[in-house]
Design an enzyme around this catalytic site. Structure first.
Site, mmCIF file in Angstrom:
data_model
loop_
_atom_site.group_PDB
_atom_site.id
_atom_site.type_symbol
_atom_site.label_atom_id
_atom_site.label_comp_id
_atom_site.label_asym_id
_atom_site.label_seq_id
_atom_site.Cartn_x
_atom_site.Cartn_y
_atom_site.Cartn_z
ATOM 1 C CB CYS A 97 -0.946 -0.006 1.193
ATOM 2 S SG CYS A 97 -2.132 -1.362 1.117
ATOM 3 C CG HIS A 137 -2.770 3.386 2.920
ATOM 4 N ND1 HIS A 137 -3.443 3.100 1.759
ATOM 5 C CD2 HIS A 137 -2.763 2.248 3.650
ATOM 6 C CE1 HIS A 137 -3.820 1.833 1.783
ATOM 7 N NE2 HIS A 137 -3.427 1.292 2.920
ATOM 8 C CG ASN A 179 -6.394 -0.879 2.140
ATOM 9 O OD1 ASN A 179 -5.825 -0.356 1.183
ATOM 10 N ND2 ASN A 179 -5.745 -1.465 3.129
HETATM 11 O O1 UT7 Z 1 -2.721 -1.244 4.427
HETATM 12 C C1 UT7 Z 1 -2.626 -2.076 5.538
HETATM 13 C C2 UT7 Z 1 -3.632 -3.179 5.366
HETATM 14 N N1 UT7 Z 1 -4.284 -3.648 6.527
HETATM 15 C C3 UT7 Z 1 -4.862 -2.892 7.486
HETATM 16 O O2 UT7 Z 1 -4.797 -1.711 7.503
HETATM 17 C C4 UT7 Z 1 -5.633 -3.592 8.566
HETATM 18 C C5 UT7 Z 1 -5.232 -3.120 9.916
HETATM 19 N N2 UT7 Z 1 -6.031 -3.747 10.957
HETATM 20 C C6 UT7 Z 1 -7.314 -3.416 11.172
HETATM 21 O O3 UT7 Z 1 -7.819 -2.554 10.501
HETATM 22 C C7 UT7 Z 1 -8.057 -4.095 12.282
HETATM 23 O O4 UT7 Z 1 -7.157 -4.906 13.007
HETATM 24 C C8 UT7 Z 1 -9.230 -4.965 11.777
HETATM 25 C C9 UT7 Z 1 -10.320 -4.062 11.255
HETATM 26 C C10 UT7 Z 1 -8.750 -5.916 10.675
HETATM 27 C C11 UT7 Z 1 -9.798 -5.794 12.919
HETATM 28 O O5 UT7 Z 1 -10.133 -4.956 14.005
HETATM 29 P P1 UT7 Z 1 -9.666 -5.333 15.477
HETATM 30 O O6 UT7 Z 1 -10.295 -4.351 16.369
HETATM 31 O O7 UT7 Z 1 -8.166 -5.393 15.463
HETATM 32 O O8 UT7 Z 1 -10.324 -6.757 15.688
HETATM 33 P P2 UT7 Z 1 -9.626 -8.167 16.004
HETATM 34 O O9 UT7 Z 1 -8.857 -8.643 14.820
HETATM 35 O O10 UT7 Z 1 -8.926 -8.047 17.301
HETATM 36 O O11 UT7 Z 1 -10.884 -9.085 16.161
HETATM 37 C C12 UT7 Z 1 -11.845 -8.840 17.167
HETATM 38 C C13 UT7 Z 1 -12.955 -9.880 17.049
HETATM 39 C C14 UT7 Z 1 -12.477 -11.315 16.848
HETATM 40 O O12 UT7 Z 1 -13.329 -12.148 17.591
HETATM 41 P P3 UT7 Z 1 -12.849 -12.745 19.018
HETATM 42 O O13 UT7 Z 1 -11.637 -13.556 18.716
HETATM 43 O O14 UT7 Z 1 -12.589 -11.547 19.881
HETATM 44 O O15 UT7 Z 1 -14.034 -13.549 19.453
HETATM 45 C C15 UT7 Z 1 -12.713 -11.559 15.390
HETATM 46 O O16 UT7 Z 1 -12.966 -12.921 15.087
HETATM 47 O O17 UT7 Z 1 -13.761 -9.567 15.902
HETATM 48 C C16 UT7 Z 1 -13.966 -10.762 15.139
HETATM 49 N N3 UT7 Z 1 -14.131 -10.384 13.746
HETATM 50 C C17 UT7 Z 1 -15.326 -10.063 13.219
HETATM 51 N N4 UT7 Z 1 -16.553 -10.021 13.748
HETATM 52 C C18 UT7 Z 1 -17.570 -9.639 12.955
HETATM 53 C C19 UT7 Z 1 -13.188 -10.253 12.798
HETATM 54 N N5 UT7 Z 1 -13.749 -9.860 11.643
HETATM 55 C C20 UT7 Z 1 -15.072 -9.732 11.887
HETATM 56 C C21 UT7 Z 1 -16.173 -9.345 11.094
HETATM 57 N N6 UT7 Z 1 -17.396 -9.293 11.660
HETATM 58 N N7 UT7 Z 1 -16.033 -8.982 9.790
#
Ligand code: UT7
Length: 335
Positions: free
Chosen positions: A119, A246, A276
């Site tokens: 990115c 970004h 993104n």
């Molecule tokens: O250019 C760089 C590219 N990538 C990025 O910029 C991504 C950077 N990261 C993020 O934006 C965030 O980490 C995410 C949006 C991907 C995730 O947010 P988070 O607050 O870090 O959530 P998490 O990964 O800690 O997950 C929290 C919970 C998990 O459940 P448990 O284990 O707590 O029960 C996930 O399984 O949310 C769950 N989860 C979802 N729930 C509903 C993950 N995806 C989803 C979903 N809908 N789509």
């Protein structure tokens, strides 16, 4: 010409900007119909409400050509002498995307190559283009960021599918003087291969991402690179009129603005409407923000990005006065 005036006349100056989005929109409601997720989860964690997704008949090359054509048409009249396409999702491994883009633009014969830096690709491409201009190799370079990141996640992966969209953005750079509007400031770039496993895809449909780790690195790296780029340009970071980060996630860009002390109303954003879009993200944001009036001539603007690699970067420019036409697909501003 003296050595000093040669240096001055070889700054890279933005003189055109363009963007292209696929017409097909996938809303959060579309995703909740097929994935175990909710609109509330996606919006609260990412700020995203919809993304534009290319159907099979719209390639990365097609998107790049559309954005580039607009950047040329909407800019100061110049003859493009080189082309760099930043992409992580070329249409094929070989040959590169850029020669085909150049030919479709009627530019057969110019140097044209692809560059991959996740990115951050657009900022790396700006740096190589600015280097060409500084060296006197060419006087103008078309820089395109184009990606179809929606092809990377596995279709059933709720943790990554909601994040990504497709699109392209482009700028034309010409030689000019360091003091004029549109001149790029010093480019700060970096990479860290120890984080290679945090975002990886060996083929389309097989993306792996450690979201929380990526989130932390993104905030740290973009904040640090932004401060360094501002300092190198002789700016106080709090003097920035517009932060153009970004568009990974509105929570990430909000944290970056807060760490820099940049008021939130100076943070540009469109992730809510486009998701993104990888290397397309920053030029797409600039084109749309200039078109909707959030980015105005004279605004001291800081660009920063972070992506797979890990890679990161930042640079500055004072936004130039460009002869823009309204953008075809209307995506509002949401930060
Ligand atoms: O250019 C760089 C590219 N990538 C990025 O910029 C991504 C950077 N990261 C993020 O934006 C965030 O980490 C995410 C949006 C991907 C995730 O947010 P988070 O607050 O870090 O959530 P998490 O990964 O800690 O997950 C929290 C919970 C998990 O459940 P448990 O284990 O707590 O029960 C996930 O399984 O949310 C769950 N989860 C979802 N729930 C509903 C993950 N995806 C989803 C979903 N809908 N789509």
């Amino acid at each position: 010409m003296t050595a000093a005036s040669q240096t001055v006349s070889r700054a890279a100056v933005v003189c055109g900007v363009g963007a292209a989005l696929p017409p097909h929109i996938v809303t959060n409601a579309d995703l909740t119909a097929r994935l175990d997720t909710t609109d509330e989860w996606i919006r609260s964690r990412t700020g995203i409400t919809q993304r534009h997704v290319a159907r099979a008949d719209l390639s990365t090359t097609d998107l790049a050509v559309r954005a580039a054509a607009q950047a040329i048409a909407d800019g100061q009249p110049v003859t493009v002498e080189a082309l760099v396409v930043a992409t992580t999702t070329p249409d094929r491994c070989c040959p590169a995307t850029a020669p085909a883009v150049a030919t479709r633009l009627g530019l057969t014969g110019i140097p044209a190559y692809d560059l991959a830096a996740g990115c951050t690709g657009f900022l790396y491409a700006l740096a190589t283009a600015a280097g060409f201009i500084a060296a006197g190799t060419v006087r103008t370079v078309l820089v395109v960021g184009a990606d179809r990141l929606a092809t990377l996640p596995a279709p059933e992966d709720r943790t990554t599918v909601p994040l990504f969209g497709d699109g392209a953005g482009a700028v034309v750079l010409r030689h000019g003087s360091a003091g004029e509007a549109g001149a790029l400031g010093p480019l700060v770039l970096g990479s860290d291969g120890t984080g290679a496993g945090l975002i990886r895809a060996f083929r389309p449909g097989a993306l792996h991402m450690d979201g929380a780790d990526v989130f932390r690195h993104a905030v740290d790296r973009m904040s640090t690179a932004s401060r360094q780029a501002a300092t190198a340009a002789g700016w106080d970071v709090t003097d920035i009129d517009r932060l153009a980060p970004h568009q990974a996630n509105s929570r990430i860009t909000s944290f970056v603005a807060r760490q820099l002390g940049v008021p939130d109303d100076r943070r540009l954003g469109n992730v809510g409407d486009v998701g993104n879009t990888g290397a397309a993200s920053i030029p797409l944001l600039l084109a749309r923000s200039a078109a909707d009036g959030r980015l105005k001539p004279g605004h001291r603007t800081l660009l920063t990005a972070f992506g797979a690699g890990l890679t990161w970067g930042a640079t500055t420019l004072t936004w130039p006065d460009l002869p823009l036409t309204p953008l075809p697909e209307g995506a509002g501003h949401d930060r």
